[in-house]
Scaffold this active site. Sequence first.
Site, PDB file in Angstrom:
ATOM      1  N   HIS A   4      20.832 -13.732-140.843  1.00  0.00           N
ATOM      2  CA  HIS A   4      20.727 -15.164-141.198  1.00  0.00           C
ATOM      3  C   HIS A   4      22.110 -15.832-141.220  1.00  0.00           C
ATOM      4  O   HIS A   4      22.299 -16.862-141.867  1.00  0.00           O
ATOM      5  CB  HIS A   4      20.114 -15.380-142.601  1.00  0.00           C
ATOM      6  N   ASN A  40      15.202 -19.530-128.999  1.00  0.00           N
ATOM      7  CA  ASN A  40      15.073 -18.447-129.981  1.00  0.00           C
ATOM      8  C   ASN A  40      13.858 -17.629-129.545  1.00  0.00           C
ATOM      9  O   ASN A  40      12.722 -18.010-129.784  1.00  0.00           O
ATOM     10  CB  ASN A  40      14.883 -19.058-131.373  1.00  0.00           C
ATOM     11  N   ARG A  63       8.657  -8.044-146.812  1.00  0.00           N
ATOM     12  CA  ARG A  63       9.611  -6.926-146.888  1.00  0.00           C
ATOM     13  C   ARG A  63       9.978  -6.646-148.339  1.00  0.00           C
ATOM     14  O   ARG A  63      10.139  -7.571-149.135  1.00  0.00           O
ATOM     15  CB  ARG A  63      10.895  -7.254-146.125  1.00  0.00           C
ATOM     16  N   GLU A  78      19.496 -24.097-138.209  1.00  0.00           N
ATOM     17  CA  GLU A  78      20.112 -23.052-137.392  1.00  0.00           C
ATOM     18  C   GLU A  78      20.254 -23.483-135.936  1.00  0.00           C
ATOM     19  O   GLU A  78      21.223 -23.138-135.274  1.00  0.00           O
ATOM     20  CB  GLU A  78      19.271 -21.766-137.484  1.00  0.00           C
ATOM     21  N   ARG A  83      19.791 -17.651-129.681  1.00  0.00           N
ATOM     22  CA  ARG A  83      19.917 -16.908-130.927  1.00  0.00           C
ATOM     23  C   ARG A  83      19.800 -15.419-130.587  1.00  0.00           C
ATOM     24  O   ARG A  83      18.814 -14.996-129.975  1.00  0.00           O
ATOM     25  CB  ARG A  83      18.805 -17.299-131.886  1.00  0.00           C
TER      26      ARG A  83
END
Length: 403
Positions: free
Chosen positions: A182, A11, A243, A386, A93
């Site tokens: 996601h 990743n 965010r 993940e 990823r």
Amino acid sequence: MTTGTRILVLNAGSSSLKYQLIDMLDGSRAAAGLVERIGEPAGRLAHTPRSGAGREQLRFFPDHGAALTAVAAELSADGLGLDSPELAAIGHRVVHGGRRFTEPTVVTDEVLAEIRRLIPVAPLHNPANITGIEVARGLRPDLPQVAVFDTAFHATLPEYAARYAIDREVADEHRVRRYGFHGTSHRYVSRATAQLLGKDPAEVNVIVLHLGNGASASAVAGGVCVETSMGLTPLEGLVMGTRSGDVDAGVVFHLHRVGGLGIDEIDALLNRRSGLLGLCGDNDMREVVRRSQEGDAPARLAFDAYVHRLRKYLGAYCAVLGRVDAVAFTAGVGENSAPVREAACAGLDTLGIAVDAELNSVRSSRARIISPEYARVAVAVVPTDEELEIAQQAFALVHTAVE
Ligand code: ADP
């Protein structure tokens, strides 16, 4: 034909490289680690082998190539080098797969070119992901490199959910639509929730709340994602660590025309200085909860705004799904914050959603149900994984490819 049973999952972020070497026979980690501050003077590699002490290198890693070479050397020292025949593939990823990549994909030059073409819609993420793939290919050109996309699970959104209500031609020309992110986590957690209920994913409707630094919700009907809270970029939807989530697009015009802020300043404001951080100065939910329990007003406001937005999405997704079998909390906040779970579900009995205070307060790293027995909807805490999902998808693909 590959006989390997391990997958290296990479990743690559803009200045970091996380990795896990996963044994597919049992899903265990043969090794894991990360390199951070790539390109900065004080870089750091932290390597955790399956057994024995972890190792650390504190030095300058000029680029991702240097970082991955150092990781490869650490793996070799454990007898797990990249040249090992045990390695079946490298799974990457990749954040944005656009409309084309809706499945895990073996990387070719053409695939790489297409991921590059998506940089304008994922300027912060896809360049680093591409670098990760290129560097890994350089080290093991003969090995399948598999890209697993964060957007892929959301490709099933119906057109009326994926489209913004703006001029179709303009939207199509600039590839403006809701892609969602996601997805690897939403897929893994929705399936793991079905498993926890002892059911097939096709039988259950699940609302997944992935609450990490970034946060997103999804509505999954019978294993198929039908709605999600992030959009063209990971900015839309829930209140997050830094965010804003949803804002009236008019805020951007106002800040530009009246406030005199440049477009990059507004981008940085909404992505990096908003959310919990913008509301109270802390982006870590542990701190927000601690401060608000001590009576700190901005922290209380941040917590309430976070939970309010979450509840709006929860209610909306009940309407989207019609019948809800489970609500699953996951990622750093979702897995660990009992106060967030409690507040998100409080007073929702008419929707069949309730949390048992005692079950909710238990700390555990296992998937578990925290709703009372009488509740119509199972509320669950389901740790996401993940990396395992990426490894499983990559492994399945290379095995199908060679059969
Ligand atoms: P990322 O999006 O970076 O993968 P994670 O899923 O690891 O993020 O979530 C990180 C966030 O989880 C932290 O910013 C912190 O707010 C939150 N978190 C971690 N542990 C706890 C905890 N015990 N209580 C509340 N929040 C927590």
